[in-house]
Design a protein around this motif. Structure first.
Motif, PDB file in Angstrom:
ATOM      1  N   ASN A 164       1.014  -0.884  -0.149  1.00 60.00           N
ATOM      2  CA  ASN A 164      -0.108   0.084  -0.168  1.00 60.00           C
ATOM      3  C   ASN A 164       0.889   0.977  -0.322  1.00 60.00           C
ATOM      4  OD1 ASN A 164      -2.531  -1.338   0.117  1.00 60.00           O
ATOM      5  ND2 ASN A 164      -2.599  -1.414   2.218  1.00 60.00           N
ATOM      6  N   PHE A 167       2.214   1.193  -3.708  1.00 57.31           N
ATOM      7  CA  PHE A 167       1.570   1.220  -5.054  1.00 57.31           C
ATOM      8  C   PHE A 167       0.522   2.586  -4.254  1.00 57.31           C
ATOM      9  CE2 PHE A 167       3.703  -2.360  -5.854  1.00 57.31           C
ATOM     10  CZ  PHE A 167       3.517  -2.604  -7.057  1.00 57.31           C
ATOM     11  N   ARG A 168       0.803   3.778  -4.942  1.00 57.31           N
ATOM     12  CA  ARG A 168      -0.073   4.672  -3.953  1.00 57.31           C
ATOM     13  C   ARG A 168      -0.783   5.911  -5.347  1.00 57.31           C
ATOM     14  NH1 ARG A 168       3.314   7.830   0.610  1.00 57.31           N
ATOM     15  NH2 ARG A 168       5.053   8.033  -1.368  1.00 57.31           N
ATOM     16  N   ARG A 169      -0.568   5.384  -6.110  1.00 54.65           N
ATOM     17  CA  ARG A 169      -0.791   5.844  -7.035  1.00 54.65           C
ATOM     18  C   ARG A 169      -2.928   5.983  -7.747  1.00 54.65           C
ATOM     19  NH1 ARG A 169       0.915   5.047 -13.041  1.00 54.65           N
ATOM     20  NH2 ARG A 169       0.138   2.845 -12.193  1.00 54.65           N
ATOM     21  N   ASP A 172      -3.998   2.483  -8.698  1.00 55.72           N
ATOM     22  CA  ASP A 172      -3.380   1.552  -8.181  1.00 55.72           C
ATOM     23  C   ASP A 172      -4.510   0.612  -6.975  1.00 55.72           C
ATOM     24  OD1 ASP A 172      -1.657   2.210  -9.663  1.00 55.72           O
ATOM     25  OD2 ASP A 172      -0.472   2.631  -8.138  1.00 55.72           O
ATOM     26  N   SER A 174      -5.200  -2.969  -4.683  1.00 55.71           N
ATOM     27  CA  SER A 174      -4.337  -4.143  -4.164  1.00 55.71           C
ATOM     28  C   SER A 174      -5.270  -5.105  -3.778  1.00 55.71           C
ATOM     29  CB  SER A 174      -3.024  -4.175  -3.138  1.00 55.71           C
ATOM     30  OG  SER A 174      -4.199  -3.446  -2.321  1.00 55.71           O
ATOM     31  N   VAL A 184      -1.687  -7.259  -6.908  1.00 59.72           N
ATOM     32  CA  VAL A 184      -1.437  -5.512  -7.751  1.00 59.72           C
ATOM     33  C   VAL A 184      -2.197  -5.423  -8.647  1.00 59.72           C
ATOM     34  CG1 VAL A 184      -0.624  -3.462  -7.090  1.00 59.72           C
ATOM     35  CG2 VAL A 184       0.015  -4.940  -5.044  1.00 59.72           C
ATOM     36  N   VAL A 186      -1.483  -2.640 -12.005  1.00 62.13           N
ATOM     37  CA  VAL A 186      -1.310  -0.938 -11.993  1.00 62.13           C
ATOM     38  C   VAL A 186      -1.310  -0.633 -12.977  1.00 62.13           C
ATOM     39  CG1 VAL A 186       1.747  -0.165 -11.238  1.00 62.13           C
ATOM     40  CG2 VAL A 186       1.302  -1.931 -10.231  1.00 62.13           C
ATOM     41  N   ALA A 194       6.061  -1.993 -14.260  1.00 63.16           N
ATOM     42  CA  ALA A 194       5.993  -3.000 -13.228  1.00 63.16           C
ATOM     43  C   ALA A 194       7.193  -3.953 -12.094  1.00 63.16           C
ATOM     44  CB  ALA A 194       5.379  -3.709 -14.010  1.00 63.16           C
ATOM     45  N   LEU A 197       8.644  -1.675  -9.014  1.00 59.68           N
ATOM     46  CA  LEU A 197       7.937  -1.272  -8.469  1.00 59.68           C
ATOM     47  C   LEU A 197       7.128  -2.626  -7.841  1.00 59.68           C
ATOM     48  CD1 LEU A 197       4.501   0.844 -10.075  1.00 59.68           C
ATOM     49  CD2 LEU A 197       6.419   1.329  -8.301  1.00 59.68           C
ATOM     50  N   CYS A 227       5.078 -10.776 -12.426  1.00 60.66           N
ATOM     51  CA  CYS A 227       4.468  -9.466 -13.027  1.00 60.66           C
ATOM     52  C   CYS A 227       3.896 -10.577 -14.365  1.00 60.66           C
ATOM     53  CB  CYS A 227       5.850  -8.645 -13.264  1.00 60.66           C
ATOM     54  SG  CYS A 227       6.017  -7.922 -11.731  1.00 60.66           S
TER      55      CYS A 227
END
Length: 283
Positions: A164, A167-169, A172, A174, A184, A186, A194, A197, A227
């Motif tokens: 958390n 990935f705050r955009r 985003d 989860s 997650v 993205v 990716a 991150l 990913c």
């Protein structure tokens, strides 16, 4: 002539007397009619008064009945509103139980699958890539065996907090995929973005230095990532993408863990495999 004159006067007097009698009778009759009409009027007024009283009483009864029914309807309305609020609250609690994982506070797998599905459709419309990353605690079974489920839950919660934080955009999202796995999504992230991150999450997990006594050669809890990136205008299913990300996570674990792996090597040629132990990789 004189006698004849007296007779005429007598007749005149009699006529006048008869007229007076007739007039008296007529006056009496008229008076009687007036009295009768007045009496009838008094009776009518009494009836009107009684009718008015009856109507007033009926109005009072109707007002009381209307007030009583209005009060009953208002009480029923308040009861229905309370029941509706309780139902909404119960629905909200039920929805949280269904859509939110109680251990991590993240979306459940079904809820996360729905988010992935929505983003895939949006990616198809807008022509932009979307990446899904599956994270997992390395040697999670051994951690649970040694430290108990509380130790496993602490490690999983720590991983969720790191996810958390990284990935705050906007966009985003989860969710818990099951067991020790956290997914997650993205939106708009390329494969290389990716992977960067995912590497941040791996490094931050390593830096926590949470003890893992039952992992040979490793003194702390580590995390791996897999990913999967879907290119612009690519039509695919949420389960396919999730399966590919989890498969890549499986590859990372089989290669020793504490690393991030994509479904294929990054286009820029940077290696996606990281050291199993030791300090986080730089650069």
């Amino acid at each position: 002539a004189v006698g004849g004159g007296d007779d005429w006067l007598l007749v005149l007097f009699l006529l006048i007397a008869l007229a007076g009698v007739i007039l008296a009778f007529r006056l009496r009759a008229a008076t009687d009619r007036l009295w009768k009409q007045e009496a009838e009027l008094v009776v009518s007024r009494g009836q009107v008064s009684d009718l008015e009283k009856a109507l007033e009483h009926r109005d009072e009864v109707l007002e009381r009945e209307i007030f009583s029914r209005t009060l009953t309807l208002e009480t029923e309305k308040q009861r229905l509103e309370r029941e509706r609020a309780e139902l909404a609250s119960s629905h909200s609690r039920l929805k949280r139980l269904v859509d939110i994982d109680p251990v991590t506070g993240l979306a459940t797998r079904d809820g996360f699958r729905g988010l992935v599905d929505s983003e895939l459709r949006r990616s198809l419309r807008e022509g932009r890539p979307v990446s899904v990353i599956a994270f997992g605690i390395d040697r999670f079974r051994e951690l649970n065996h040694t430290g108990g489920h509380d130790a496993g839950d602490r490690a999983l919660n720590a991983l969720g907090e790191i996810v958390n934080t990284v990935f705050r955009r906007a966009g985003d999202a989860s969710g818990r995929l099951g067991g020790d796995r956290i997914g997650v999504i993205v939106p708009g992230a390329s494969r290389e973005a990716a992977m960067r991150l995912a590497e941040r999450v791996r490094v931050e997990t390593w830096r926590l230095a949470m003890p893992h006594d039952d992992a040979p050669g490793v003194d702390r809890v580590t995390a791996s990532a897999g990913c999967m990136t879907v290119g612009p205008r690519t039509r695919t299913e949420a389960d396919t993408v999730l399966g590919a990300a989890e498969a890549a996570l499986g590859v990372a674990r089989r290669q020793g863990g504490n690393r991030a792996v994509s479904d294929r090597p990054p286009s820029r040629g940077k290696p996606s495999l990281r050291p199993v132990s030791g300090p986080p990789a730089t650069g």
